[in-house]
Write a protein that holds these residues in place. Structure first.
Motif, PDB file in Angstrom:
ATOM      1  N   MET A 272     112.517  71.433  57.531  1.00  0.00           N
ATOM      2  CA  MET A 272     112.652  70.084  56.982  1.00  0.00           C
ATOM      3  C   MET A 272     112.929  69.093  58.107  1.00  0.00           C
ATOM      4  SD  MET A 272     113.963  68.444  53.810  1.00  0.00           S
ATOM      5  CE  MET A 272     115.606  68.853  53.266  1.00  0.00           C
ATOM      6  N   VAL A 273     113.801  69.466  59.049  1.00  0.00           N
ATOM      7  CA  VAL A 273     114.097  68.564  60.167  1.00  0.00           C
ATOM      8  C   VAL A 273     112.822  68.281  60.964  1.00  0.00           C
ATOM      9  CG1 VAL A 273     115.391  68.307  62.325  1.00  0.00           C
ATOM     10  CG2 VAL A 273     116.509  69.322  60.330  1.00  0.00           C
TER      11      VAL A 273
ATOM     12  N   TYR B  58     110.605  65.669  59.614  1.00  0.00           N
ATOM     13  CA  TYR B  58     111.004  64.305  60.000  1.00  0.00           C
ATOM     14  C   TYR B  58     110.643  63.999  61.456  1.00  0.00           C
ATOM     15  CZ  TYR B  58     113.605  63.584  55.625  1.00  0.00           C
ATOM     16  OH  TYR B  58     113.950  63.415  54.310  1.00  0.00           O
TER      17      TYR B  58
ATOM     18  N   ILE C 167     107.214  53.038  59.197  1.00  0.00           N
ATOM     19  CA  ILE C 167     108.131  54.170  59.091  1.00  0.00           C
ATOM     20  C   ILE C 167     109.122  54.059  57.921  1.00  0.00           C
ATOM     21  CG2 ILE C 167     109.975  53.499  60.692  1.00  0.00           C
ATOM     22  CD1 ILE C 167     109.536  56.385  61.903  1.00  0.00           C
ATOM     23  N   LYS C 168     109.590  52.856  57.642  1.00  0.00           N
ATOM     24  CA  LYS C 168     110.569  52.728  56.550  1.00  0.00           C
ATOM     25  C   LYS C 168     109.935  53.044  55.194  1.00  0.00           C
ATOM     26  CE  LYS C 168     114.300  50.264  58.478  1.00  0.00           C
ATOM     27  NZ  LYS C 168     115.618  49.884  58.005  1.00  0.00           N
TER      28      LYS C 168
ATOM     29  N   ILE D  89     109.426  56.867  55.004  1.00  0.00           N
ATOM     30  CA  ILE D  89     110.650  57.639  54.733  1.00  0.00           C
ATOM     31  C   ILE D  89     111.108  57.422  53.294  1.00  0.00           C
ATOM     32  CG2 ILE D  89     113.097  57.925  55.343  1.00  0.00           C
ATOM     33  CD1 ILE D  89     112.378  57.383  58.224  1.00  0.00           C
ATOM     34  N   ARG D  90     110.988  56.176  52.803  1.00  0.00           N
ATOM     35  CA  ARG D  90     111.412  55.897  51.418  1.00  0.00           C
ATOM     36  C   ARG D  90     110.657  56.796  50.435  1.00  0.00           C
ATOM     37  NH1 ARG D  90     110.426  50.577  51.406  1.00  0.00           N
ATOM     38  NH2 ARG D  90     112.202  50.229  52.790  1.00  0.00           N
TER      39      ARG D  90
ATOM     40  N   ASN E 108     111.405  60.679  51.067  1.00  0.00           N
ATOM     41  CA  ASN E 108     112.732  61.088  50.591  1.00  0.00           C
ATOM     42  C   ASN E 108     112.796  61.123  49.070  1.00  0.00           C
ATOM     43  OD1 ASN E 108     113.414  61.108  53.253  1.00  0.00           O
ATOM     44  ND2 ASN E 108     115.204  59.804  53.053  1.00  0.00           N
TER      45      ASN E 108
ATOM     46  N   ALA F  18     111.058  64.227  48.086  1.00  0.00           N
ATOM     47  CA  ALA F  18     111.843  65.421  48.414  1.00  0.00           C
ATOM     48  C   ALA F  18     112.938  65.640  47.375  1.00  0.00           C
ATOM     49  CB  ALA F  18     112.445  65.277  49.809  1.00  0.00           C
ATOM     50  N   LYS F  19     113.620  64.552  46.991  1.00  0.00           N
ATOM     51  CA  LYS F  19     114.668  64.677  45.980  1.00  0.00           C
ATOM     52  C   LYS F  19     114.079  65.152  44.651  1.00  0.00           C
ATOM     53  CE  LYS F  19     116.534  60.748  47.525  1.00  0.00           C
ATOM     54  NZ  LYS F  19     117.119  59.414  47.430  1.00  0.00           N
TER      55      LYS F  19
ATOM     56  N   CYS G 267     113.334  68.871  44.644  1.00  0.00           N
ATOM     57  CA  CYS G 267     114.576  69.643  44.459  1.00  0.00           C
ATOM     58  C   CYS G 267     115.053  69.564  43.008  1.00  0.00           C
ATOM     59  CB  CYS G 267     115.683  69.135  45.385  1.00  0.00           C
ATOM     60  SG  CYS G 267     115.387  69.448  47.136  1.00  0.00           S
ATOM     61  N   GLU G 268     114.960  68.364  42.419  1.00  0.00           N
ATOM     62  CA  GLU G 268     115.367  68.204  41.015  1.00  0.00           C
ATOM     63  C   GLU G 268     114.504  69.075  40.107  1.00  0.00           C
ATOM     64  OE1 GLU G 268     115.165  63.982  40.159  1.00  0.00           O
ATOM     65  OE2 GLU G 268     116.595  63.525  41.748  1.00  0.00           O
TER      66      GLU G 268
END
Lengths: 321, 321
Positions: free
Chosen positions: B111-112, B115, B126-127, B130-131, B134, B137-138, B141-142
């Protein structure tokens, strides 16, 4: 300049809110609970201090303080699974309370949310921040892997131990300071010195930790003295003892580790003292502390700005618990 | 415009190198090995297609294709621990070959490194990258947490299942396309349509997957038909059957799931057919495919640019294995 307690309190004010969505509660509530059972928040404080060294504390420094705190907690949640640890900060670990799968996934999400905080930082700093954060994250994982690898070895050299323990603990302290410095606009040279200060301080801290486990005052230490000795843990002290003991002492040390008699701690401590390990450890710690302070000296800001870091170094190293 | 195979090959050329440091080999070699045992690289191909929809494929699109592939593999490594799966793509899973701790840490490092690839992208994107990354990714996992939660329930509603399976599988397909679009300079509106296309296509794909497990041709399917039925897995088919069967069929279904007789698959399939589940599933799949195609229609680029995505949709949905 702000002292440790002031910064702990400001960070707590900033950090004390929900970090994860409401649902699924089975995933997120254990994480909120874990984060609220706070430790000393050393890493966020370092991040804020690294920032204040170069000016007024910025919002970016708070975002990064949150990111390092989340990363640290992510690593604790996953390490506890690997170590099969039942307790953390006096409470059940995430995996023992909620199952290994939730702890695994929960750690993953914590890491993602650390990057959410990083993404709040001023765009001009973000690439440098991610570069350092990622490098550090990899090193922390490497340190944990080496620690597990070393458990299977009979003998570990001092150099290898120093490398492992630096990756596992010191680099995150160092990076926390440097991250604060980056968003404080510090020069590359100043960034390198603050990083090196943190890394050397972290090693001194770890030597202190190993020392207290063997020679700490049980009443002040708060936990049983000799825990590392009982579990045959390779520490600065044990590795140096195995390297310097005479052949009789070495035979006895190996026998004690093999047979685990009831008076093992006492007898190992006798050998440590006979080999002068206590004095050696204090000198080693002192030498890393001096390296750290000389790094701090090299940073091109006025002396008064460095006072909180001097205070923090003393707080971490002079502690007896 | 590039077809699936061309993009698979270009991605392979870009991706076929070492992604992790040399040492510690105990941590990193298992990861290199896992990554080289490649799947179909669907997500990176989607990322490249999402990019080419708006212009020539850029370096940034390759970086993000690598990031989504690493994220996908990270989630496989961790999911395999949770599911206690012995095999993945015909080879031992990381945890079964190298131990759970290394698989856990190895997933973290993957995962690192995802990034790290994100950090190579042009600073102006980039912002946003990442938004979206992420958020996705959440959600993944959910989805995994909900999937585990649902295993403990007797009954799951179609809405809840649809939400879970979308988080677990579709959002990453959708995000892969949108990430490519972001670095292709797509407008917000076009980004939303390409995301929606991917999400609906992902759901159609999952319905197809559930359908093939029950009604696939065993010779083409490559794995045993009825695996989901044997393990009482909640699928689109089973959830709809439990909601629409008459009371006799319902009693029999529940009895079969409780008692697991040797002719369970055959008898459950009889009930599925009696309830018209096969026809229903095909219609549902078709409706999501149509939604996806109508999203594609809305994207404001010339028709010829959309051809590879049409081709991909057909490839994913018409497959019989």
């Amino acid at each position: 300049m702000s002292g440790i307690e002031t910064l702990q309190n400001s960070f707590e004010t900033y950090f004390n809110h929900r970090h994860f969505p409401i649902s699924p509660a089975t995933l997120y509530n254990p994480l909120e609970e874990f984060l609220s059972n706070s430790g000393k928040r050393i890493r966020p404080v370092l991040c804020l201090m690294g920032n204040e060294l170069f000016g007024e504390i910025s919002d970016d420094a708070y975002h990064l303080a949150a990111a390092v705190e989340l990363f640290h907690n992510f690593s604790l949640v996953h390490d506890d699974i690997m170590d099969k640890a039942p307790l953390r900060r006096g409470k059940p670990t995430v995996h023992s309370a909620h199952g290994e799968s939730t702890a695994l996934l929960g750690g993953d999400v914590m890491m993602v949310v650390a990057y959410d905080y990083i993404n709040k930082v001023n765009a001009k700093y973000i690439k440098d921040v991610i570069r350092l954060f990622n490098q550090t994250a990899k090193e922390v994982c490497e340190g944990q892997q080496l620690d597990m690898d070393f458990e299977k070895l009979d003998l570990v050299s001092m150099d290898d131990y120093l490398h492992m323990i630096s990756q596992k603990t010191s680099v995150l302290l160092a990076a926390s300071l440097q991250l604060g410095a980056i968003v404080g606009g510090a020069s590359d040279n100043n960034q390198q010195h603050i990083y090196s200060f943190g890394k050397n301080l972290g090693i001194a801290f770890q030597i202190q930790d190993d020392y207290l486990d063997a020679f700490g005052d049980p009443e002040k230490f708060g936990k049983q003295v000799g825990g590392d000795i009982k579990s045959n843990k390779k520490t600065f002290l044990m590795i140096h003892a195995l390297a310097t003991a005479n052949s009789d002492e070495l035979d006895l040390l190996n026998q004690l580790m093999r047979e685990n008699p009831s008076d093992k701690v006492e007898k190992v401590l006798d050998i440590f003292k006979a080999c002068g390990i206590d004095k050696w450890a204090n000198e080693l710690k002192e030498s890393y502390l001096q390296k750290a302070l000389s790094d701090l000296d090299e940073i091109a800001v006025s002396k008064v700005r460095k006072e909180p870091l001097m205070q923090l170094a003393n707080y971490l190293i002079s502690r007896d618990k």
